[in-house]
Scaffold this motif. Structure first.
Motif: not given
Length: 424
Positions: A189-211
């Motif tokens: 749950n700690q990791d999940m909460l930290i991941s929520v805080l990190d959402l603002e540091k990550v752009n969609v092109d960082d996790i998208m399925v490439p073309r």
């Protein structure tokens, strides 16, 4: 006080020391309380917490009250100790009383109660609030006068006295709170909460399925091939296009295609195109936190990521963002990180070239550059500016990367060794 017996004076002196200890403990207990826990208890209806919260709304008044009480009893105790010392030992008793009283006050009225209050603030602050709250009302004129004089003096030095400290915490402070709450929150749950805080540091092109990995159906394929792709699709939505992804028709919901198969006698390409939804486009620089809200607001689940020129870069879904928070779903068709890495006994790690750099950094606490290429293969090709041969070593920061396998102009496997790990 000549008519008052020495025994009575000593009794009063002991009472003054106890009262001084009460004020000292109350001050420390009130000021060291966990404000967030206090607010939670107050919302739950805890009467003691509500009393303390009321006192702490004006900490300047509370401190003034405690200091007035503490100083009054300490001064009175000093006067009584002097009288007792003179009665028992004459003029020499003044020095003796001063030394003994100083020791007693420091130990029993300061250090001991304040230490206990710092260790158990709730056990001190909650009961003491029963007396402090009415006492504050009784002594309000004196408290008001003392605060007024203090505020005038502060203004003379150019200090504003109406500034109230904010209880709001920044994202980094909240991150620290989450990391230090191991006894209350599980590691997952700690990791999940930290991941929520990190959402603002990550752009969609960082996790998208490439073309090149987007699953789609070319509407110009023969009908049997289209049907085969529909019936064997592992995804709920498929991109429809003509010849290439540069000519996208729409986003087809596979469930809708199945419904057409059952309900329409003429299930053909025209009906399939008509059933496709309009494409939802997303700029590549959009933060995940923003995009998650946009998905919710627009009632969309999948979008096509485009760059500043409108060219298609990849595809992202709500599930991709949720995986950033909770981890990979078991239904994911992409290889998991565990399938792409193989730790070695010498401290090094065998890594597939397609492994995501951000996931590697999170999993192994590495610090490989993640603001450029998304994969190890892309990072090395950018660093070398050429397709390398096997057994080539590249040093990036504190990491030695040995290229083990190169096929089809792509780095298939590497061996990563950190500076702290032994290398054979």
């Amino acid at each position: 006080m000549e008519h008052v017996s020495t025994t009575t004076l000593i009794t009063i002196l002991i009472v003054m020391i106890i009262v001084s200890a009460y004020f000292s403990a109350s001050e420390t207990g009130m000021m060291t309380l966990n404000r967030y826990r206090l607010r939670h208890l107050a919302k739950q209806g805890n009467r003691a917490a509500r009393r303390v919260e009321k006192l702490l709304k004006r900490p300047d008044r509370l401190i003034s009250l405690v200091l007035i009480g503490n100083n009054l009893v300490n001064i009175l105790a000093s006067a009584l100790a002097t009288i007792v010392g003179i009665r028992l030992y004459g003029n020499a008793g003044v020095a003796l009383a001063t030394g003994i009283l100083t020791f007693i006050v420091l130990v029993f009225a300061e250090v001991l109660p304040k230490t206990f209050a710092a260790l158990y603030p709730e056990r001190v602050a909650f009961p003491s609030s029963i007396m402090l709250l009415p006492l504050q009302k009784i002594m309000m004129p004196l408290v008001w006068l003392l605060n007024g004089i203090t505020n005038i003096l502060l203004r003379m030095f150019g200090i504003r006295s109406n500034v109230r400290p904010s209880d709001a915490v920044s994202k980094e402070e909240l991150r620290t709170i989450v990391n230090e709450s191991q006894s209350q929150i599980s590691r997952r749950n700690q990791d999940m909460l930290i991941s929520v805080l990190d959402l603002e540091k990550v752009n969609v092109d960082d996790i998208m399925v490439p073309r090149n990995e987007i699953v789609g159906i070319d509407i110009n394929d023969d009908w049997k091939s289209i049907l085969r792709q529909l019936t064997h699709s592992p995804h709920g939505r498929i991109v429809l296009y003509r010849d290439s992804l540069d000519d996208i028709i729409g986003m087809l919901r596979v469930r809708e295609a199945y419904r057409l198969m059952i309900e329409k006698k003429e299930f053909n390409k025209e009906n399939l195109i008509r059933a496709a939804d309009e494409i939802y486009y997303i700029p590549e620089s959009t933060h995940l936190s923003v995009q998650l809200l946009k998905f919710q607001r627009n009632k969309e689940k999948v979008g096509i990521v485009v760059d500043e020129y409108g060219d298609i870069k990849g595809l992202i879904s709500v599930e991709d963002i949720l995986e950033e928070i909770v981890g990979d779903f078991t239904t994911s068709m992409s290889p998991s990180l565990a399938e792409e890495v193989l730790p070695q006994s010498d401290g090094s790690v065998l890594v597939d070239g397609t492994a995501n750099i951000r996931e590697l950094n999170k999993a192994f606490n590495w610090n490989l550059p993640s603001d450029g290429p998304r994969t190890i293969n892309g990072l090395l090709l950018e660093e070398l500016e050429d397709i390398p041969l096997p057994d080539t070593r590249v040093t990036i920061g504190h990491y030695n990367i040995d290229i083990l396998d190169v096929q089809d102009n792509m780095i298939r496997q590497v061996k990563v060794t950190t500076a702290l790990a032994p290398h054979q």
